[in-house]
Design a protein around this motif. Sequence first.
Motif, PDB file in Angstrom:
ATOM      1  N   TYR A  95       0.842  -1.192   0.000  1.00 32.61           N
ATOM      2  CA  TYR A  95       0.000   0.000   0.000  1.00 32.61           C
ATOM      3  C   TYR A  95       0.882   1.247   0.000  1.00 32.61           C
ATOM      4  CZ  TYR A  95      -3.985  -3.030   0.937  1.00 32.61           C
ATOM      5  OH  TYR A  95      -4.954  -3.989   0.834  1.00 32.61           O
ATOM      6  N   PRO A  96       0.381   2.358  -0.542  1.00 25.86           N
ATOM      7  CA  PRO A  96       1.239   3.545  -0.745  1.00 25.86           C
ATOM      8  C   PRO A  96       1.904   4.081   0.509  1.00 25.86           C
ATOM      9  CG  PRO A  96      -0.829   3.769  -1.960  1.00 25.86           C
ATOM     10  CD  PRO A  96      -0.971   2.545  -1.114  1.00 25.86           C
ATOM     11  N   GLU A  97       1.207   4.033   1.651  1.00 25.53           N
ATOM     12  CA  GLU A  97       1.754   4.654   2.861  1.00 25.53           C
ATOM     13  C   GLU A  97       2.770   3.783   3.591  1.00 25.53           C
ATOM     14  OE1 GLU A  97      -1.556   2.146   4.672  1.00 25.53           O
ATOM     15  OE2 GLU A  97      -1.122   3.132   2.764  1.00 25.53           O
ATOM     16  N   VAL A  98       2.884   2.518   3.186  1.00 23.27           N
ATOM     17  CA  VAL A  98       3.673   1.554   3.958  1.00 23.27           C
ATOM     18  C   VAL A  98       5.137   1.959   4.134  1.00 23.27           C
ATOM     19  CG1 VAL A  98       4.599  -0.803   3.939  1.00 23.27           C
ATOM     20  CG2 VAL A  98       2.156  -0.401   3.555  1.00 23.27           C
ATOM     21  N   PRO A  99       5.879   2.276   3.081  1.00 27.96           N
ATOM     22  CA  PRO A  99       7.309   2.573   3.280  1.00 27.96           C
ATOM     23  C   PRO A  99       7.570   3.707   4.271  1.00 27.96           C
ATOM     24  CG  PRO A  99       6.845   2.225   0.956  1.00 27.96           C
ATOM     25  CD  PRO A  99       5.523   2.284   1.647  1.00 27.96           C
ATOM     26  N   ALA A 100       6.819   4.807   4.154  1.00 28.85           N
ATOM     27  CA  ALA A 100       7.055   5.955   5.033  1.00 28.85           C
ATOM     28  C   ALA A 100       6.702   5.633   6.477  1.00 28.85           C
ATOM     29  CB  ALA A 100       6.247   7.154   4.550  1.00 28.85           C
ATOM     30  N   VAL A 101       5.608   4.913   6.693  1.00 31.03           N
ATOM     31  CA  VAL A 101       5.199   4.570   8.064  1.00 31.03           C
ATOM     32  C   VAL A 101       6.234   3.669   8.719  1.00 31.03           C
ATOM     33  CG1 VAL A 101       3.491   3.328   9.440  1.00 31.03           C
ATOM     34  CG2 VAL A 101       2.743   4.923   7.658  1.00 31.03           C
ATOM     35  N   LEU A 102       6.668   2.646   8.015  1.00 34.38           N
ATOM     36  CA  LEU A 102       7.652   1.725   8.592  1.00 34.38           C
ATOM     37  C   LEU A 102       8.981   2.433   8.858  1.00 34.38           C
ATOM     38  CD1 LEU A 102       7.108  -1.648   6.697  1.00 34.38           C
ATOM     39  CD2 LEU A 102       5.912  -0.717   8.682  1.00 34.38           C
ATOM     40  N   LYS A 103       9.368   3.292   7.944  1.00 33.62           N
ATOM     41  CA  LYS A 103      10.620   4.039   8.135  1.00 33.62           C
ATOM     42  C   LYS A 103      10.556   4.915   9.372  1.00 33.62           C
ATOM     43  CE  LYS A 103      13.825   7.124   5.701  1.00 33.62           C
ATOM     44  NZ  LYS A 103      14.080   7.878   4.432  1.00 33.62           N
ATOM     45  N   ALA A 104       9.420   5.584   9.579  1.00 27.08           N
ATOM     46  CA  ALA A 104       9.252   6.459  10.742  1.00 27.08           C
ATOM     47  C   ALA A 104       9.283   5.661  12.041  1.00 27.08           C
ATOM     48  CB  ALA A 104       7.943   7.236  10.627  1.00 27.08           C
ATOM     49  N   SER A 205     -11.620  -6.266  21.733  1.00 28.23           N
ATOM     50  CA  SER A 205     -11.529  -5.012  20.982  1.00 28.23           C
ATOM     51  C   SER A 205     -10.091  -4.563  20.783  1.00 28.23           C
ATOM     52  CB  SER A 205     -12.303  -3.907  21.709  1.00 28.23           C
ATOM     53  OG  SER A 205     -13.667  -4.220  21.785  1.00 28.23           O
ATOM     54  N   PRO A 206      -9.785  -3.973  19.638  1.00 29.46           N
ATOM     55  CA  PRO A 206      -8.455  -3.397  19.426  1.00 29.46           C
ATOM     56  C   PRO A 206      -8.284  -2.129  20.241  1.00 29.46           C
ATOM     57  CG  PRO A 206      -9.879  -2.860  17.588  1.00 29.46           C
ATOM     58  CD  PRO A 206     -10.661  -3.797  18.458  1.00 29.46           C
ATOM     59  N   SER A 207      -7.046  -1.753  20.448  1.00 29.86           N
ATOM     60  CA  SER A 207      -6.757  -0.493  21.134  1.00 29.86           C
ATOM     61  C   SER A 207      -7.063   0.706  20.251  1.00 29.86           C
ATOM     62  CB  SER A 207      -5.287  -0.452  21.557  1.00 29.86           C
ATOM     63  OG  SER A 207      -4.976  -1.534  22.395  1.00 29.86           O
ATOM     64  N   LEU A 208      -6.955   0.489  18.938  1.00 33.08           N
ATOM     65  CA  LEU A 208      -7.097   1.594  17.990  1.00 33.08           C
ATOM     66  C   LEU A 208      -7.608   1.037  16.674  1.00 33.08           C
ATOM     67  CD1 LEU A 208      -6.463   4.664  17.593  1.00 33.08           C
ATOM     68  CD2 LEU A 208      -4.180   3.963  16.806  1.00 33.08           C
ATOM     69  N   ILE A 209      -8.458   1.809  15.989  1.00 33.57           N
ATOM     70  CA  ILE A 209      -8.939   1.454  14.661  1.00 33.57           C
ATOM     71  C   ILE A 209      -8.569   2.591  13.710  1.00 33.57           C
ATOM     72  CG2 ILE A 209     -10.943   0.893  13.222  1.00 33.57           C
ATOM     73  CD1 ILE A 209     -12.379  -0.027  15.766  1.00 33.57           C
ATOM     74  N   LEU A 210      -7.902   2.235  12.613  1.00 30.76           N
ATOM     75  CA  LEU A 210      -7.456   3.226  11.637  1.00 30.76           C
ATOM     76  C   LEU A 210      -7.863   2.769  10.236  1.00 30.76           C
ATOM     77  CD1 LEU A 210      -3.794   3.808  12.906  1.00 30.76           C
ATOM     78  CD2 LEU A 210      -5.735   5.345  13.246  1.00 30.76           C
ATOM     79  N   PRO A 211      -8.065   3.729   9.311  1.00 26.47           N
ATOM     80  CA  PRO A 211      -8.404   3.363   7.929  1.00 26.47           C
ATOM     81  C   PRO A 211      -7.206   2.897   7.108  1.00 26.47           C
ATOM     82  CG  PRO A 211      -8.326   5.735   8.132  1.00 26.47           C
ATOM     83  CD  PRO A 211      -8.145   5.186   9.522  1.00 26.47           C
ATOM     84  N   ASP A 212      -6.008   3.240   7.545  1.00 24.12           N
ATOM     85  CA  ASP A 212      -4.775   2.787   6.918  1.00 24.12           C
ATOM     86  C   ASP A 212      -3.671   2.882   7.975  1.00 24.12           C
ATOM     87  OD1 ASP A 212      -3.811   5.490   6.931  1.00 24.12           O
ATOM     88  OD2 ASP A 212      -4.818   5.855   5.020  1.00 24.12           O
ATOM     89  N   LEU A 213      -2.433   2.695   7.572  1.00 24.27           N
ATOM     90  CA  LEU A 213      -1.349   2.653   8.547  1.00 24.27           C
ATOM     91  C   LEU A 213      -0.924   4.025   9.063  1.00 24.27           C
ATOM     92  CD1 LEU A 213       0.892  -0.150   7.019  1.00 24.27           C
ATOM     93  CD2 LEU A 213      -0.473  -0.272   9.099  1.00 24.27           C
ATOM     94  N   ASN A 214      -1.335   5.076   8.417  1.00 25.38           N
ATOM     95  CA  ASN A 214      -1.020   6.404   8.933  1.00 25.38           C
ATOM     96  C   ASN A 214      -1.653   6.576  10.310  1.00 25.38           C
ATOM     97  OD1 ASN A 214       0.454   7.652   6.680  1.00 25.38           O
ATOM     98  ND2 ASN A 214      -1.475   7.443   5.566  1.00 25.38           N
ATOM     99  N   GLY A 215      -0.847   6.980  11.261  1.00 26.40           N
ATOM    100  CA  GLY A 215      -1.352   7.146  12.619  1.00 26.40           C
ATOM    101  C   GLY A 215      -0.895   6.061  13.572  1.00 26.40           C
ATOM    102  N   VAL A 216      -0.278   5.004  13.037  1.00 25.64           N
ATOM    103  CA  VAL A 216       0.273   3.970  13.912  1.00 25.64           C
ATOM    104  C   VAL A 216       1.461   4.539  14.653  1.00 25.64           C
ATOM    105  CG1 VAL A 216       1.472   1.760  13.995  1.00 25.64           C
ATOM    106  CG2 VAL A 216      -0.485   2.057  12.464  1.00 25.64           C
ATOM    107  N   ALA A 217       1.424   4.443  15.978  1.00 24.68           N
ATOM    108  CA  ALA A 217       2.535   4.945  16.790  1.00 24.68           C
ATOM    109  C   ALA A 217       2.425   4.343  18.186  1.00 24.68           C
ATOM    110  CB  ALA A 217       2.503   6.462  16.868  1.00 24.68           C
TER     111      ALA A 217
END
Length: 217
Positions: A95-104, A205-217
């Motif tokens: 998915y498009p956001e994957v490289p930047a999220v993992l790098k961060a 229940s999950p701790s967090l629900i997101l529409p994509d990987l942006n916001g994972v921290a």
Amino acid sequence: MAYAAYVFDAYGTLFDVHAAVRRHAEAIGPDGQLLSEIWRAKQLEYSWTRALMGEWRDFWTLTGEALDHAFERVPSADKGLRGELMDAYFKLDCYPEVPAVLKALKATGARVAILSNGSVPMLESAVSNAALDTVIDDVFSVDPLQTFKTAPAVYDMVTTAYRLYPDAVSFQSSNRWDVAGATKFGFRTVWINRARMPDEYRDLSPSLILPDLNGVA
């Protein structure tokens, strides 16, 4: 809160499971989406069934069997495309956001890993194809255990390897059943609800629900 490790499911979370069919959409025809949906559903069903039976077949074999079933269900699709589709699945797009999220996340000093039902060659190929080699520290495949998620032993591969308590691990998956299993195990969980599906397993229940990987921290 910072976590010692950020662990990701692979298929549907980092890698787009429908990319293989889209890559050959014109050749497949108007029923391509149906073919892809059946392929994915049966791939998962076969893994759960095999795990419950204790009758191991690796995920690549099950992926091929699921595609064969999908072709039977969608006769308009040319079975002659089987080889091309399997090759495309071996080299899925991320998915498009994957490289930047993992790098961060890696820049924080945390470990970044994959925990997947996928076989070792499948995962190595997907990681390499998406050029994620430099940001992923470890790839955990179920192959050594010869079972599949949501068996607790699968999630324990991470805590054993990293010598961590489960609550030091943040686990991200687009599969709600996978999130339920990881929550039960004790991971902090993030459901990546890409398909905007209604919640299930409300007792886990999950701790967090997101529409994509942006916001994972």
